[in-house]
Design a protein around this motif. Sequence first.
Motif, PDB file in Angstrom:
ATOM      1  N   ASP A  51      27.781  35.674  30.018  1.00 56.19           N
ATOM      2  CA  ASP A  51      28.476  34.414  30.239  1.00 56.19           C
ATOM      3  C   ASP A  51      29.538  34.630  31.317  1.00 56.19           C
ATOM      4  OD1 ASP A  51      29.928  32.063  30.143  1.00 56.19           O
ATOM      5  OD2 ASP A  51      30.745  32.444  28.153  1.00 56.19           O
ATOM      6  N   PRO A  52      29.506  33.888  32.441  1.00 56.23           N
ATOM      7  CA  PRO A  52      30.491  34.100  33.511  1.00 56.23           C
ATOM      8  C   PRO A  52      31.938  33.987  33.036  1.00 56.23           C
ATOM      9  CG  PRO A  52      28.759  32.619  34.245  1.00 56.23           C
ATOM     10  CD  PRO A  52      28.544  32.846  32.775  1.00 56.23           C
ATOM     11  N   GLY A  53      32.201  33.146  32.057  1.00 51.71           N
ATOM     12  CA  GLY A  53      33.553  33.010  31.524  1.00 51.71           C
ATOM     13  C   GLY A  53      34.037  34.279  30.845  1.00 51.71           C
ATOM     14  N   PHE A  54      33.106  35.062  30.319  1.00 48.79           N
ATOM     15  CA  PHE A  54      33.456  36.332  29.674  1.00 48.79           C
ATOM     16  C   PHE A  54      34.183  37.239  30.656  1.00 48.79           C
ATOM     17  CE2 PHE A  54      32.400  40.786  29.021  1.00 48.79           C
ATOM     18  CZ  PHE A  54      32.831  40.990  27.713  1.00 48.79           C
ATOM     19  N   TRP A  55      33.641  37.366  31.862  1.00 47.77           N
ATOM     20  CA  TRP A  55      34.221  38.286  32.848  1.00 47.77           C
ATOM     21  C   TRP A  55      35.564  37.794  33.368  1.00 47.77           C
ATOM     22  CZ3 TRP A  55      32.590  42.818  32.212  1.00 47.77           C
ATOM     23  CH2 TRP A  55      31.281  43.053  31.802  1.00 47.77           C
ATOM     24  N   VAL A  56      35.741  36.497  33.457  1.00 47.84           N
ATOM     25  CA  VAL A  56      37.042  35.952  33.854  1.00 47.84           C
ATOM     26  C   VAL A  56      38.085  36.326  32.811  1.00 47.84           C
ATOM     27  CG1 VAL A  56      38.346  33.831  34.251  1.00 47.84           C
ATOM     28  CG2 VAL A  56      36.049  34.082  35.217  1.00 47.84           C
ATOM     29  N   ASN A  57      37.722  36.197  31.539  1.00 48.41           N
ATOM     30  CA  ASN A  57      38.649  36.567  30.463  1.00 48.41           C
ATOM     31  C   ASN A  57      38.953  38.055  30.469  1.00 48.41           C
ATOM     32  OD1 ASN A  57      38.924  33.959  29.483  1.00 48.41           O
ATOM     33  ND2 ASN A  57      37.198  34.156  28.085  1.00 48.41           N
ATOM     34  N   ASP A  61      42.564  39.814  30.931  1.00 48.52           N
ATOM     35  CA  ASP A  61      43.071  40.781  29.948  1.00 48.52           C
ATOM     36  C   ASP A  61      43.475  42.095  30.606  1.00 48.52           C
ATOM     37  OD1 ASP A  61      42.567  38.907  27.999  1.00 48.52           O
ATOM     38  OD2 ASP A  61      40.760  39.904  27.225  1.00 48.52           O
ATOM     39  N   VAL A  62      42.644  42.583  31.510  1.00 45.24           N
ATOM     40  CA  VAL A  62      42.946  43.845  32.203  1.00 45.24           C
ATOM     41  C   VAL A  62      44.190  43.688  33.071  1.00 45.24           C
ATOM     42  CG1 VAL A  62      42.121  45.476  33.954  1.00 45.24           C
ATOM     43  CG2 VAL A  62      40.589  44.727  32.129  1.00 45.24           C
ATOM     44  N   ALA A  63      44.291  42.577  33.777  1.00 39.95           N
ATOM     45  CA  ALA A  63      45.454  42.332  34.634  1.00 39.95           C
ATOM     46  C   ALA A  63      46.742  42.280  33.820  1.00 39.95           C
ATOM     47  CB  ALA A  63      45.268  41.023  35.410  1.00 39.95           C
TER      48      ALA A  63
END
Length: 72
Positions: A51-57, A61-63
């Motif tokens: 899900d593309p939204g997964f990677w945005v989240n 989180d990492v940032a």
Amino acid sequence: MYVVDCATGEVLYLSRIDMSVSYVSASPRQFAECLRVFASEVTAGADDPDDPGFWVNVLFDVANGDYSEQDD
């Protein structure tokens, strides 16, 4: 792109957009271990990593340092 500083052994991220350099890890070995643990956690999670939204989240989180063990 990820690069290794031959003088220090550090893994760095080089942005092709503005040629800025960001610190990633102290060594390729530590970076590989980080990726191994990260991949393990991602596949163990309930969210769909396709899900593309997964990677945005994950990026958010990492940032924010959510995956850091370092105390602020």
